[in-house]
Design a protein around this motif. Sequence first.
Motif, PDB file in Angstrom:
ATOM      1  N   UNK A  36     -19.116   4.741  -7.226  1.00  0.00           N
ATOM      2  CA  UNK A  36     -18.158   4.429  -6.171  1.00  0.00           C
ATOM      3  C   UNK A  36     -16.847   3.935  -6.769  1.00  0.00           C
ATOM      4  N   UNK A  37     -16.941   3.105  -7.823  1.00  0.00           N
ATOM      5  CA  UNK A  37     -15.738   2.528  -8.410  1.00  0.00           C
ATOM      6  C   UNK A  37     -14.877   3.606  -9.040  1.00  0.00           C
ATOM      7  N   UNK A  38     -15.490   4.487  -9.839  1.00  0.00           N
ATOM      8  CA  UNK A  38     -14.711   5.534 -10.494  1.00  0.00           C
ATOM      9  C   UNK A  38     -14.089   6.458  -9.455  1.00  0.00           C
ATOM     10  N   UNK A  39     -14.883   6.848  -8.443  1.00  0.00           N
ATOM     11  CA  UNK A  39     -14.344   7.713  -7.400  1.00  0.00           C
ATOM     12  C   UNK A  39     -13.168   7.048  -6.700  1.00  0.00           C
ATOM     13  N   UNK A  40     -13.312   5.766  -6.402  1.00  0.00           N
ATOM     14  CA  UNK A  40     -12.234   5.054  -5.716  1.00  0.00           C
ATOM     15  C   UNK A  40     -10.980   5.003  -6.557  1.00  0.00           C
ATOM     16  N   UNK A  41     -11.128   4.754  -7.866  1.00  0.00           N
ATOM     17  CA  UNK A  41      -9.962   4.707  -8.747  1.00  0.00           C
ATOM     18  C   UNK A  41      -9.289   6.076  -8.848  1.00  0.00           C
ATOM     19  N   UNK A  42     -10.099   7.141  -8.890  1.00  0.00           N
ATOM     20  CA  UNK A  42      -9.512   8.478  -8.948  1.00  0.00           C
ATOM     21  C   UNK A  42      -8.799   8.806  -7.648  1.00  0.00           C
ATOM     22  N   UNK A  43      -9.402   8.399  -6.540  1.00  0.00           N
ATOM     23  CA  UNK A  43      -8.766   8.617  -5.243  1.00  0.00           C
ATOM     24  C   UNK A  43      -7.441   7.856  -5.171  1.00  0.00           C
ATOM     25  N   UNK A  44      -7.445   6.626  -5.685  1.00  0.00           N
ATOM     26  CA  UNK A  44      -6.218   5.832  -5.688  1.00  0.00           C
ATOM     27  C   UNK A  44      -5.141   6.501  -6.523  1.00  0.00           C
ATOM     28  N   UNK A  45      -5.529   7.039  -7.672  1.00  0.00           N
ATOM     29  CA  UNK A  45      -4.543   7.700  -8.524  1.00  0.00           C
ATOM     30  C   UNK A  45      -3.953   8.922  -7.828  1.00  0.00           C
ATOM     31  N   UNK A  46      -4.801   9.657  -7.116  1.00  0.00           N
ATOM     32  CA  UNK A  46      -4.296  10.825  -6.394  1.00  0.00           C
ATOM     33  C   UNK A  46      -3.337  10.418  -5.291  1.00  0.00           C
ATOM     34  N   UNK A  47      -3.695   9.365  -4.563  1.00  0.00           N
ATOM     35  CA  UNK A  47      -2.807   8.893  -3.505  1.00  0.00           C
ATOM     36  C   UNK A  47      -1.499   8.399  -4.086  1.00  0.00           C
ATOM     37  N   UNK A  48      -1.577   7.682  -5.218  1.00  0.00           N
ATOM     38  CA  UNK A  48      -0.360   7.152  -5.839  1.00  0.00           C
ATOM     39  C   UNK A  48       0.549   8.279  -6.299  1.00  0.00           C
ATOM     40  N   UNK A  49      -0.044   9.345  -6.861  1.00  0.00           N
ATOM     41  CA  UNK A  49       0.777  10.453  -7.330  1.00  0.00           C
ATOM     42  C   UNK A  49       1.445  11.172  -6.173  1.00  0.00           C
ATOM     43  N   UNK A  50       0.870  11.023  -4.962  1.00  0.00           N
ATOM     44  CA  UNK A  50       1.463  11.662  -3.795  1.00  0.00           C
ATOM     45  C   UNK A  50       2.628  10.851  -3.233  1.00  0.00           C
ATOM     46  N   UNK A  51       2.748   9.573  -3.647  1.00  0.00           N
ATOM     47  CA  UNK A  51       3.859   8.751  -3.185  1.00  0.00           C
ATOM     48  C   UNK A  51       5.162   9.331  -3.720  1.00  0.00           C
ATOM     49  N   UNK A  52       6.202   9.394  -2.898  1.00  0.00           N
ATOM     50  CA  UNK A  52       7.478   9.916  -3.386  1.00  0.00           C
ATOM     51  C   UNK A  52       8.053   9.021  -4.474  1.00  0.00           C
ATOM     52  N   UNK A  53       8.948   9.593  -5.283  1.00  0.00           N
ATOM     53  CA  UNK A  53       9.612   8.800  -6.321  1.00  0.00           C
ATOM     54  C   UNK A  53      10.306   7.621  -5.663  1.00  0.00           C
ATOM     55  N   UNK A  54      10.174   6.436  -6.229  1.00  0.00           N
ATOM     56  CA  UNK A  54      10.705   5.250  -5.565  1.00  0.00           C
ATOM     57  C   UNK A  54      12.229   5.265  -5.450  1.00  0.00           C
ATOM     58  N   UNK A  55      12.703   4.937  -4.270  1.00  0.00           N
ATOM     59  CA  UNK A  55      14.125   4.749  -4.012  1.00  0.00           C
ATOM     60  C   UNK A  55      14.354   3.247  -4.000  1.00  0.00           C
ATOM     61  N   UNK A  56      15.035   2.726  -4.998  1.00  0.00           N
ATOM     62  CA  UNK A  56      15.163   1.276  -5.153  1.00  0.00           C
ATOM     63  C   UNK A  56      16.488   0.728  -4.635  1.00  0.00           C
ATOM     64  N   UNK A  57      17.291   1.565  -3.967  1.00  0.00           N
ATOM     65  CA  UNK A  57      18.537   1.053  -3.400  1.00  0.00           C
ATOM     66  C   UNK A  57      18.224   0.076  -2.274  1.00  0.00           C
ATOM     67  N   UNK A  58      18.844  -1.082  -2.320  1.00  0.00           N
ATOM     68  CA  UNK A  58      18.689  -2.052  -1.250  1.00  0.00           C
ATOM     69  C   UNK A  58      19.682  -1.729  -0.138  1.00  0.00           C
ATOM     70  N   UNK A  59      19.487  -2.291   1.054  1.00  0.00           N
ATOM     71  CA  UNK A  59      20.483  -2.058   2.118  1.00  0.00           C
ATOM     72  C   UNK A  59      21.901  -2.462   1.723  1.00  0.00           C
TER      73      UNK A  59
END
Length: 551
Positions: A3-26
Amino acid sequence: MSKRVHSRQHAAARASACPAPDTLTPADRYQELFTAVQGARVFADSKTFVDCAPLQDPQEILQAYRAQCKADGFDLKAFVARHFEVQLPPSSDYVSVPGQPLCAHIDDLWPVLTRQPLAHPPAGSSLQVPHDYVVPGGRFGEMYYWDSYFTMIGLVASGRTDLLHDMVVNFAHLIDTYGHVPNGTRTYYLGRSQPPLFAFMVELSERVDKCSATDFLPQLRQEHAWWMRGSDGLAPGGAERRVVRLPDGSLLNRYWDERDQPREEAWLEDVTTARLSGREPGEVYRHLRAAAESGWDFSTRWLAEGAPRKAQDGQAEQDSLVSICTTDIVPVDLNAFLYKLETTIADLAGQAGHEATANEFKKHAAERKAAVIALMWDESQGAFFDHDWRLGQRRSCLTAACVAPLFAGLADQSHANALAATVEQRLLAPGGLSTTECTSDQQWDQPNGWASLQWMAMAGFHTYGHDHIARTIAHRWLATVAAVYEREGKLVEKYALRQVEHQVSTGGGGGEYPLQDGFGWTNGVTRALLHAHPQHTAHACVAHAPEPMHR
């Protein structure tokens, strides 16, 4: 596959799907439009605008403003309404259920306070994370760093280890992405962090979720490196970012912020404080931002000693912050938390077979402990105090931060024995543990009490065998929370620690914004205490006066 390994792999996949961070503040993005909106107080709460979602490309909005702002009859408020959408809390039919016990009420609140990251509006100020998370509530609709640990302990008591695991992975993702955990998941929080409790989160997750803490060793090391930036080659008596080299050569930490402009979520308040102070504005802004990094925003703890503790009649609260000097202070709690981080890295590195790293961090931890005790322990008063590194002396006001060395395992047994007597005599209030001995108009002072401080004290004293005072704090805090819940049908951000026998306990006051309902860490600590104290009368407490929950 575990379960732990699967969860970590799932997390990595979700993280890679996150768009490149936009760090501009308002403030970065909207420039003079931002200043105009905040300066004119288009919204009553300065945080509202920085959380708005733009209705078109931000650059186009700025160009439109520049083209229109000097025209006769230009209406700034109408312009903002046309180009931005206010991000109100998600609608909910949730209300306090008449007759519902406190424990069940908290369990029902977790889904109400859970957010899904894919719902974040584009081009706004939200920072993306891969998994669901719990927010504090009220005006705080994003994930906050140190709040989340105290929320997590309640999730464990409620059996929500799924959310606990998701949030730990979210924090690891933030460190991987930004090099540190921001104050909260907004771009305008990126210049600072908050009390570093990731090591405590990892420990909790390993204990209840059976994950391997060594999986998070890279993030723990990265967080430590971020807090220690600037330490190489730092001369005695000098300071760089969050690091201070004391005259004797010892190395400790302070709170800081990478920016020296007004906090964007409190822009007008900070500009007012700087103007009233008569000091260099950038210096004042840095101190204000550093206090926000501490989580104790605000408190006499960060003011020059001898300065007025309360605003005078007819004057703004900002008037009492004009002497703020946060970066001059080496805080006892921050250094206790970093000691825990160092000992955790040492232990995990040893488990992973990295002996050189383990020995390096054992040395860091031992040196930090020795410096904290030498500079911050007052034998005559039996307590830890913050240290003013510019003046070369301990601060005089006793605060609840003195329990952090117990919570982090830094203190010796003799310190715990003396501190138990001191806290019982000087900080124990009818409703729980007082925040400081000082009374002021700031929310992190008397008469307010905060869930996070209650938990650290209870857990710390219990670890060192002082169960009587731990139990006393727990029982008094539960009575305080239960009295307000029974009367008002809700939990709140902070509480005034007064007698509760005749239902005179109330939500706390002071600070820059109204008292918030919800509330993440109050729910977490209270739920954990209800689990640990099954015979407490708070279990029989039910809501008598339900009302819609304001989140």
